[in-house]
Enzyme design. Sequence first.
Site, PDB file in Angstrom:
ATOM      1  N   CYS A  49     -29.969  -8.920 -37.976  1.00 51.29           N
ATOM      2  CA  CYS A  49     -30.369  -8.103 -36.828  1.00 51.29           C
ATOM      3  C   CYS A  49     -31.859  -8.341 -36.628  1.00 51.29           C
ATOM      4  O   CYS A  49     -32.505  -8.975 -37.445  1.00 51.29           O
ATOM      5  CB  CYS A  49     -30.170  -6.620 -37.122  1.00 51.29           C
ATOM      6  SG  CYS A  49     -28.507  -6.211 -37.640  1.00 51.29           S
ATOM      7  N   ARG A  93     -31.033 -13.005 -32.964  1.00 57.88           N
ATOM      8  CA  ARG A  93     -30.599 -12.478 -34.262  1.00 57.88           C
ATOM      9  C   ARG A  93     -29.431 -11.501 -34.132  1.00 57.88           C
ATOM     10  O   ARG A  93     -28.891 -11.037 -35.135  1.00 57.88           O
ATOM     11  CB  ARG A  93     -31.763 -11.755 -34.955  1.00 57.88           C
ATOM     12  CG  ARG A  93     -32.981 -12.616 -35.186  1.00 57.88           C
ATOM     13  CD  ARG A  93     -34.068 -11.826 -35.878  1.00 57.88           C
ATOM     14  NE  ARG A  93     -33.669 -11.416 -37.205  1.00 57.88           N
ATOM     15  CZ  ARG A  93     -33.766 -12.164 -38.290  1.00 57.88           C
ATOM     16  NH1 ARG A  93     -34.254 -13.372 -38.213  1.00 57.88           N
ATOM     17  NH2 ARG A  93     -33.376 -11.705 -39.468  1.00 57.88           N
ATOM     18  N   TRP A 118     -26.602  -6.954 -34.897  1.00 57.55           N
ATOM     19  CA  TRP A 118     -25.495  -7.886 -35.124  1.00 57.55           C
ATOM     20  C   TRP A 118     -24.630  -7.178 -36.150  1.00 57.55           C
ATOM     21  O   TRP A 118     -24.978  -7.110 -37.324  1.00 57.55           O
ATOM     22  CB  TRP A 118     -26.052  -9.205 -35.672  1.00 57.55           C
ATOM     23  CG  TRP A 118     -25.018 -10.244 -35.937  1.00 57.55           C
ATOM     24  CD1 TRP A 118     -24.480 -10.588 -37.151  1.00 57.55           C
ATOM     25  CD2 TRP A 118     -24.417 -11.125 -34.987  1.00 57.55           C
ATOM     26  NE1 TRP A 118     -23.584 -11.599 -36.995  1.00 57.55           N
ATOM     27  CE2 TRP A 118     -23.523 -11.954 -35.688  1.00 57.55           C
ATOM     28  CE3 TRP A 118     -24.543 -11.288 -33.615  1.00 57.55           C
ATOM     29  CZ2 TRP A 118     -22.761 -12.934 -35.054  1.00 57.55           C
ATOM     30  CZ3 TRP A 118     -23.781 -12.262 -32.998  1.00 57.55           C
ATOM     31  CH2 TRP A 118     -22.918 -13.074 -33.705  1.00 57.55           C
ATOM     32  N   ASN A 150     -32.173  -4.197 -41.203  1.00 59.84           N
ATOM     33  CA  ASN A 150     -31.481  -5.483 -41.149  1.00 59.84           C
ATOM     34  C   ASN A 150     -31.064  -5.787 -42.571  1.00 59.84           C
ATOM     35  O   ASN A 150     -31.891  -5.806 -43.464  1.00 59.84           O
ATOM     36  CB  ASN A 150     -32.443  -6.558 -40.622  1.00 59.84           C
ATOM     37  CG  ASN A 150     -31.877  -7.957 -40.827  1.00 59.84           C
ATOM     38  OD1 ASN A 150     -30.670  -8.155 -40.791  1.00 59.84           O
ATOM     39  ND2 ASN A 150     -32.753  -8.917 -41.046  1.00 59.84           N
ATOM     40  N   GLY A 151     -29.762  -6.010 -42.791  1.00 61.81           N
ATOM     41  CA  GLY A 151     -29.290  -6.292 -44.145  1.00 61.81           C
ATOM     42  C   GLY A 151     -28.004  -5.558 -44.410  1.00 61.81           C
ATOM     43  O   GLY A 151     -27.345  -5.081 -43.481  1.00 61.81           O
ATOM     44  N   GLU A 175     -15.054 -33.308 -41.772  1.00 65.45           N
ATOM     45  CA  GLU A 175     -16.139 -32.525 -41.169  1.00 65.45           C
ATOM     46  C   GLU A 175     -17.397 -33.389 -40.996  1.00 65.45           C
ATOM     47  O   GLU A 175     -18.081 -33.308 -39.979  1.00 65.45           O
ATOM     48  CB  GLU A 175     -16.412 -31.284 -42.038  1.00 65.45           C
ATOM     49  CG  GLU A 175     -17.591 -30.421 -41.631  1.00 65.45           C
ATOM     50  CD  GLU A 175     -17.484 -29.815 -40.219  1.00 65.45           C
ATOM     51  OE1 GLU A 175     -16.424 -29.890 -39.601  1.00 65.45           O
ATOM     52  OE2 GLU A 175     -18.507 -29.285 -39.754  1.00 65.45           O
ATOM     53  N   LYS A 222     -19.160 -34.171 -37.450  1.00 65.39           N
ATOM     54  CA  LYS A 222     -20.579 -33.861 -37.174  1.00 65.39           C
ATOM     55  C   LYS A 222     -21.274 -35.094 -36.597  1.00 65.39           C
ATOM     56  O   LYS A 222     -22.035 -34.999 -35.646  1.00 65.39           O
ATOM     57  CB  LYS A 222     -21.318 -33.435 -38.457  1.00 65.39           C
ATOM     58  CG  LYS A 222     -21.016 -32.067 -38.970  1.00 65.39           C
ATOM     59  CD  LYS A 222     -21.746 -30.949 -38.254  1.00 65.39           C
ATOM     60  CE  LYS A 222     -20.898 -30.351 -37.192  1.00 65.39           C
ATOM     61  NZ  LYS A 222     -19.919 -29.376 -37.523  1.00 65.39           N
ATOM     62  N   GLU A 236     -20.002 -35.788 -32.926  1.00 67.73           N
ATOM     63  CA  GLU A 236     -20.410 -34.859 -31.867  1.00 67.73           C
ATOM     64  C   GLU A 236     -21.912 -34.884 -31.624  1.00 67.73           C
ATOM     65  O   GLU A 236     -22.361 -34.639 -30.513  1.00 67.73           O
ATOM     66  CB  GLU A 236     -19.876 -33.445 -32.101  1.00 67.73           C
ATOM     67  CG  GLU A 236     -20.283 -32.767 -33.374  1.00 67.73           C
ATOM     68  CD  GLU A 236     -19.606 -31.407 -33.576  1.00 67.73           C
ATOM     69  OE1 GLU A 236     -18.994 -30.876 -32.649  1.00 67.73           O
ATOM     70  OE2 GLU A 236     -19.709 -30.872 -34.705  1.00 67.73           O
ATOM     71  N   HIS A 255      -3.994 -47.937 -46.329  1.00 68.07           N
ATOM     72  CA  HIS A 255      -2.860 -47.999 -45.398  1.00 68.07           C
ATOM     73  C   HIS A 255      -3.313 -48.148 -43.954  1.00 68.07           C
ATOM     74  O   HIS A 255      -2.600 -47.747 -43.041  1.00 68.07           O
ATOM     75  CB  HIS A 255      -1.992 -46.741 -45.560  1.00 68.07           C
ATOM     76  CG  HIS A 255      -1.426 -46.614 -46.934  1.00 68.07           C
ATOM     77  ND1 HIS A 255      -0.431 -47.426 -47.418  1.00 68.07           N
ATOM     78  CD2 HIS A 255      -1.763 -45.783 -47.954  1.00 68.07           C
ATOM     79  CE1 HIS A 255      -0.158 -47.095 -48.672  1.00 68.07           C
ATOM     80  NE2 HIS A 255      -0.966 -46.102 -49.018  1.00 68.07           N
ATOM     81  N   LYS A 261     -20.182 -24.326 -27.133  1.00 67.86           N
ATOM     82  CA  LYS A 261     -20.205 -23.548 -28.379  1.00 67.86           C
ATOM     83  C   LYS A 261     -18.916 -22.762 -28.534  1.00 67.86           C
ATOM     84  O   LYS A 261     -18.376 -22.620 -29.628  1.00 67.86           O
ATOM     85  CB  LYS A 261     -21.411 -22.603 -28.346  1.00 67.86           C
ATOM     86  CG  LYS A 261     -21.613 -21.808 -29.617  1.00 67.86           C
ATOM     87  CD  LYS A 261     -22.191 -22.678 -30.715  1.00 67.86           C
ATOM     88  CE  LYS A 261     -22.058 -22.055 -32.077  1.00 67.86           C
ATOM     89  NZ  LYS A 261     -21.969 -23.056 -33.140  1.00 67.86           N
TER      90      LYS A 261
END
Length: 613
Positions: A2, A27, A74, A100-101, A485, A489, A492, A508, A608
């Site tokens: 946050c 945030r 958040w 925040n936390g 992955e 990356k 993209e 193969h 996104k």
Amino acid sequence: MCGIVGYVGKNNAVDIIFKGLKKLEYRGYDSAGIAIIIDKKLEIKRSVGKLCNLGAMLDKNPISADIGIGHTRWATHGRPSEENAHPHTDPTKSVVVVHNGIIENYIELRNKLKKGIQEFQSETDTEVIAHLVKKHYKNNLLSAVQKTLCELKGSYALGIVCSEEPDKIICARQDAPLIIGVGKGENFIASDIPALLPYTRNMIFLENGDIAEITAEKIIIKDIKNNIRNRGVKNIRWDAVQAEKDGYKHFMLKEIFEQPRTIEDTFRGRIYPDEGRVYIEEIELEEKYIKDISNIYVVGCGTAYHAGLVSKFLFESFAKIPTEVDIASEFRYREPILNEKTLIIVISQSGETADTLAALRLARSKGCRTIAVCNVVGSSISREAMNVIYTHCGPEIGVASTKAFTGQLTAVYILALDWGCKRGKLTNKELRKYLKELWEIPLKISEFLKNANDVCNIAKIFAQKKHKRDFLYLGRHINYPIALEGALKLKELSYIHAEGYAAGEMKHGPIALIDESMPIVAIVIKKSKVYTKMISNIEEAKARGGTIILVSDKNNKEIAAKSEHIIYIPQTDEFVSPLMTVIPLQLLAYYTSVLLGCDVDQPRNLAKSVTVE
Ligand code: G6P
């Protein structure tokens, strides 16, 4: 994650706090609020949704004061709503807190306070702090906060004001960022530099355990035992854009470097390695149901799908539950055999991906129990799933997912361990061992990131034209999804064609593609039952002239002989290793993209959050 801002001085606190929060909206943005003191009385304004809603409220009924604190949220504990928006206050409305936390023991503290018949207005972990400060308050706010902090377990950046001491802000930091902006006849607090740059470039970076008492004229920093702590003032030279990215060139790089913290935030309060205990407060599945699960389907798209592929190894190995992993756009159009003993896990950073949402709805319509692994509180998927385990990564801005992926891996690792125990498939000794491995990961990643430049040097070689035709990524077992992955990356971000393959399957087909111009990224983990098999696969590729880039956790001669391009990573247990092995692959893609002049944070044609089919 946050954002916090506070101000004390001769100017209008409301204006400064609101503008500061705007800079911190990255945030969190599910609700926001502001508290000021006017004539020794607290006034609080809060609003759900983006900061502009709070702005509209303040425009309609303008307020001003010379002291105040504000927050953009958040959500972690409690859905986004006005009641759960910060600031939070005690029942007498004299102490007010922004936080925040995560307070890990808030339920225990709340229950204790409830015995004294305290009324709580929100579902948050934060409100308990305001109640405790008030309880300890005896004409000394600093001392009341110190006493409160002794009772808290978890992470926090706090801003606290009290109507009875209207000239000061108390702030404190433990495992969450907090800075003090030093002004002339005015002082500030904030979670991050951009909020304060228009007012001052002189900043104090608080460290863990610091508690500061801030008035317009003075800043005194102490610890919990009232010892003075001396912290220097730093002059910040960044421009505003640099500051938003925390000095990193791109959001993606910033997010890669945030991972030690975001992984920790995801497991914080959920795992206790010393006690050998997992506690996932938000998953409400009875033990009987967990024991009876016949099979799991894990569904997601893109990077989230890859997290699903990793989870298969964990659910099968730790909990002995047969697991299938599906791409959401496929799952929704086939006829999966589902019944009430089938558990569906959907993984989604945004919680809005249309195909994943449709898969979730399909599962619900068949009467399955559902769990979402999600980063965005209040998103469609998090609302529609029966249970949600949040990855506490904060907003991810780079389109290519990095910290959300490692958050997802952390979440499924914890779930699998929990169910392994509940189903009697893991001993407590094994559980402790695996929890300890996870606990140590953030430190290991931090260590590795100190040498991120080594990956950049490798990228410099392979971003050259003669190499950049195609890349092959190889992995086996739990690192096979990481090969996928890594390839995703690179594709993209740098528009280089890359393919991830199970190393044993290479012979193969893809082996036909290998020649001197083809770089092959291979992941080798020493403590793996496929270690020697992987080495043989690398030999096969080398024998065809392929140039090998090794990612390995073992600095030994055998490995060194396999390639001149080696990225060494700290050693881990195989099951937790994806959290480590993916980091160099994220960096390799990032640096390659930068070197080729691509748009790292917003690669072409991508979005996104994909809310269309
Ligand atoms: C898009 C993003 C990816 C993400 C995928 C799934 O393709 O670019 O980074 O992995 O969607 O998104 P979700 O929000 O459901 O995790």
